[in-house]
Scaffold this motif. Structure first.
Motif, PDB file in Angstrom:
ATOM      1  N   THR A  25     -44.785 -12.395  46.819  1.00 18.91           N
ATOM      2  CA  THR A  25     -43.606 -12.326  47.685  1.00 18.91           C
ATOM      3  C   THR A  25     -43.297 -13.742  48.139  1.00 18.91           C
ATOM      4  O   THR A  25     -44.158 -14.421  48.702  1.00 18.91           O
ATOM      5  CB  THR A  25     -43.848 -11.421  48.905  1.00 18.91           C
ATOM      6  N   VAL A  26     -42.063 -14.179  47.876  1.00 16.61           N
ATOM      7  CA  VAL A  26     -41.655 -15.555  48.154  1.00 16.61           C
ATOM      8  C   VAL A  26     -40.519 -15.549  49.173  1.00 16.61           C
ATOM      9  O   VAL A  26     -39.573 -14.765  49.040  1.00 16.61           O
ATOM     10  CB  VAL A  26     -41.171 -16.238  46.851  1.00 16.61           C
ATOM     11  N   PRO A  27     -40.585 -16.433  50.188  1.00 17.24           N
ATOM     12  CA  PRO A  27     -39.473 -16.530  51.147  1.00 17.24           C
ATOM     13  C   PRO A  27     -38.318 -17.327  50.539  1.00 17.24           C
ATOM     14  O   PRO A  27     -38.299 -18.552  50.569  1.00 17.24           O
ATOM     15  CB  PRO A  27     -40.105 -17.259  52.339  1.00 17.24           C
ATOM     16  N   ALA A  28     -37.367 -16.624  49.958  1.00 15.97           N
ATOM     17  CA  ALA A  28     -36.233 -17.275  49.304  1.00 15.97           C
ATOM     18  C   ALA A  28     -35.106 -17.492  50.314  1.00 15.97           C
ATOM     19  O   ALA A  28     -35.119 -16.916  51.408  1.00 15.97           O
ATOM     20  CB  ALA A  28     -35.753 -16.429  48.139  1.00 15.97           C
ATOM     21  N   LEU A  29     -34.147 -18.280  49.923  1.00 11.22           N
ATOM     22  CA  LEU A  29     -33.058 -18.638  50.827  1.00 11.22           C
ATOM     23  C   LEU A  29     -32.298 -17.416  51.337  1.00 11.22           C
ATOM     24  O   LEU A  29     -31.961 -17.347  52.508  1.00 11.22           O
ATOM     25  CB  LEU A  29     -32.104 -19.604  50.125  1.00 11.22           C
ATOM     26  N   GLY A  30     -32.077 -16.426  50.488  1.00 16.75           N
ATOM     27  CA  GLY A  30     -31.339 -15.231  50.895  1.00 16.75           C
ATOM     28  C   GLY A  30     -32.212 -14.110  51.422  1.00 16.75           C
ATOM     29  O   GLY A  30     -31.729 -13.036  51.736  1.00 16.75           O
ATOM     30  N   GLY A  31     -33.513 -14.313  51.530  1.00 15.57           N
ATOM     31  CA  GLY A  31     -34.453 -13.284  51.963  1.00 15.57           C
ATOM     32  C   GLY A  31     -35.667 -13.294  51.059  1.00 15.57           C
ATOM     33  O   GLY A  31     -35.745 -14.071  50.111  1.00 15.57           O
ATOM     34  N   GLU A  32     -36.611 -12.431  51.355  1.00 20.75           N
ATOM     35  CA  GLU A  32     -37.831 -12.401  50.554  1.00 20.75           C
ATOM     36  C   GLU A  32     -37.573 -11.831  49.173  1.00 20.75           C
ATOM     37  O   GLU A  32     -36.806 -10.891  49.012  1.00 20.75           O
ATOM     38  CB  GLU A  32     -38.896 -11.556  51.253  1.00 20.75           C
ATOM     39  N   ILE A  33     -38.258 -12.412  48.193  1.00 20.64           N
ATOM     40  CA  ILE A  33     -38.198 -11.921  46.814  1.00 20.64           C
ATOM     41  C   ILE A  33     -39.582 -11.388  46.466  1.00 20.64           C
ATOM     42  O   ILE A  33     -40.576 -12.119  46.556  1.00 20.64           O
ATOM     43  CB  ILE A  33     -37.833 -13.040  45.828  1.00 20.64           C
ATOM     44  N   GLY A  34     -39.660 -10.129  46.095  1.00 22.85           N
ATOM     45  CA  GLY A  34     -40.903  -9.533  45.631  1.00 22.85           C
ATOM     46  C   GLY A  34     -40.937  -9.565  44.118  1.00 22.85           C
ATOM     47  O   GLY A  34     -39.956  -9.191  43.463  1.00 22.85           O
ATOM     48  N   GLN A  47     -37.208 -21.041  51.331  1.00 21.61           N
ATOM     49  CA  GLN A  47     -37.079 -21.489  52.709  1.00 21.61           C
ATOM     50  C   GLN A  47     -38.462 -21.501  53.346  1.00 21.61           C
ATOM     51  O   GLN A  47     -39.411 -20.963  52.785  1.00 21.61           O
ATOM     52  CB  GLN A  47     -36.135 -20.594  53.489  1.00 21.61           C
ATOM     53  N   THR A  48     -38.564 -22.102  54.488  1.00 22.73           N
ATOM     54  CA  THR A  48     -39.832 -22.137  55.197  1.00 22.73           C
ATOM     55  C   THR A  48     -40.277 -20.718  55.496  1.00 22.73           C
ATOM     56  O   THR A  48     -39.495 -19.908  55.985  1.00 22.73           O
ATOM     57  CB  THR A  48     -39.681 -22.922  56.512  1.00 22.73           C
ATOM     58  N   GLY A  49     -41.510 -20.420  55.174  1.00 20.51           N
ATOM     59  CA  GLY A  49     -42.024 -19.088  55.426  1.00 20.51           C
ATOM     60  C   GLY A  49     -43.397 -18.895  54.828  1.00 20.51           C
ATOM     61  O   GLY A  49     -44.102 -19.849  54.498  1.00 20.51           O
ATOM     62  N   ILE A  50     -43.753 -17.628  54.693  1.00 20.07           N
ATOM     63  CA  ILE A  50     -45.065 -17.263  54.170  1.00 20.07           C
ATOM     64  C   ILE A  50     -44.910 -16.700  52.769  1.00 20.07           C
ATOM     65  O   ILE A  50     -44.191 -15.725  52.558  1.00 20.07           O
ATOM     66  CB  ILE A  50     -45.755 -16.241  55.088  1.00 20.07           C
ATOM     67  N   LEU A  51     -45.578 -17.330  51.827  1.00 17.85           N
ATOM     68  CA  LEU A  51     -45.680 -16.803  50.482  1.00 17.85           C
ATOM     69  C   LEU A  51     -46.945 -15.961  50.466  1.00 17.85           C
ATOM     70  O   LEU A  51     -47.995 -16.415  50.931  1.00 17.85           O
ATOM     71  CB  LEU A  51     -45.786 -17.948  49.471  1.00 17.85           C
ATOM     72  N   SER A  52     -46.849 -14.741  49.971  1.00 20.41           N
ATOM     73  CA  SER A  52     -48.043 -13.900  49.889  1.00 20.41           C
ATOM     74  C   SER A  52     -48.203 -13.399  48.456  1.00 20.41           C
ATOM     75  O   SER A  52     -47.238 -13.283  47.716  1.00 20.41           O
ATOM     76  CB  SER A  52     -47.966 -12.730  50.867  1.00 20.41           C
ATOM     77  N   TYR A  53     -49.457 -13.125  48.115  1.00 19.41           N
ATOM     78  CA  TYR A  53     -49.729 -12.560  46.801  1.00 19.41           C
ATOM     79  C   TYR A  53     -50.962 -11.682  46.888  1.00 19.41           C
ATOM     80  O   TYR A  53     -51.793 -11.845  47.778  1.00 19.41           O
ATOM     81  CB  TYR A  53     -49.894 -13.651  45.730  1.00 19.41           C
ATOM     82  N   THR A  54     -51.040 -10.723  45.959  1.00 19.42           N
ATOM     83  CA  THR A  54     -52.215  -9.854  45.908  1.00 19.42           C
ATOM     84  C   THR A  54     -52.980 -10.136  44.621  1.00 19.42           C
ATOM     85  O   THR A  54     -52.400 -10.361  43.558  1.00 19.42           O
ATOM     86  CB  THR A  54     -51.836  -8.361  45.960  1.00 19.42           C
TER      87      THR A  54
END
Length: 140
Positions: A25-34, A47-54
């Motif tokens: 999950t990536v914090p993209a400019l228009g919202g999160e992208i899964g 954009q600034t945020g939290i990138l998460s992965y499983t």
């Protein structure tokens, strides 16, 4: 369809993550992208945020700021200006940065460029604080 995707998170200084993972999950400019295996190709600004992965049923999170994400052929490549793992974050420094950004924002007199810089600094500090506090809770 592949069951995993290759995730690479790279900054100008180093490769932060290079792993086979199940989801991103990536914090993209228009919202999160899964992103799951088989995701359609795309390129987006992050954009600034939290990138998460499983990976292996566990979820991992890191701070990213600035740059781009590219998804293609079961590969997610993040070229970030900043990427930090939670254990690399200095929580006290992040709190000082937040305070400094808040002080700047409270005293601004209409300079849009200065406002944008202060807001970016505030956003980065808030994400860093969040990840540092989550890590602190996990260690208890």
């Amino acid at each position: 369809m592949a069951e995993q995707i290759q995730l690479e998170v790279i900054t100008p200084e180093r490769r932060v993550v290079a792993e086979r993972v199940e989801t991103v999950t990536v914090p993209a400019l228009g919202g999160e992208i899964g992103v799951l295996p088989g995701h359609a190709p795309l390129i987006s600004q992050i954009q600034t945020g939290i990138l998460s992965y499983t990976k292996g049923g566990a979820t991992y999170r890191l701070h990213v700021s600035g740059g781009f994400v590219e998804v293609s052929d079961d590969q997610v490549t993040v070229l970030a200006d900043v990427a930090e793992l939670p254990e690399e974050i200095d929580a006290a420094r992040a709190r000082r940065a937040r305070e400094q950004a808040e002080k700047i924002l409270s005293s601004l007199s209409g300079d849009e460029e200065e406002f944008a810089r202060a807001m970016a600094k505030l956003e980065r500090s808030l994400v860093r604080i969040q990840l540092a506090e989550e890590l602190e809770l996990l260690r208890r």
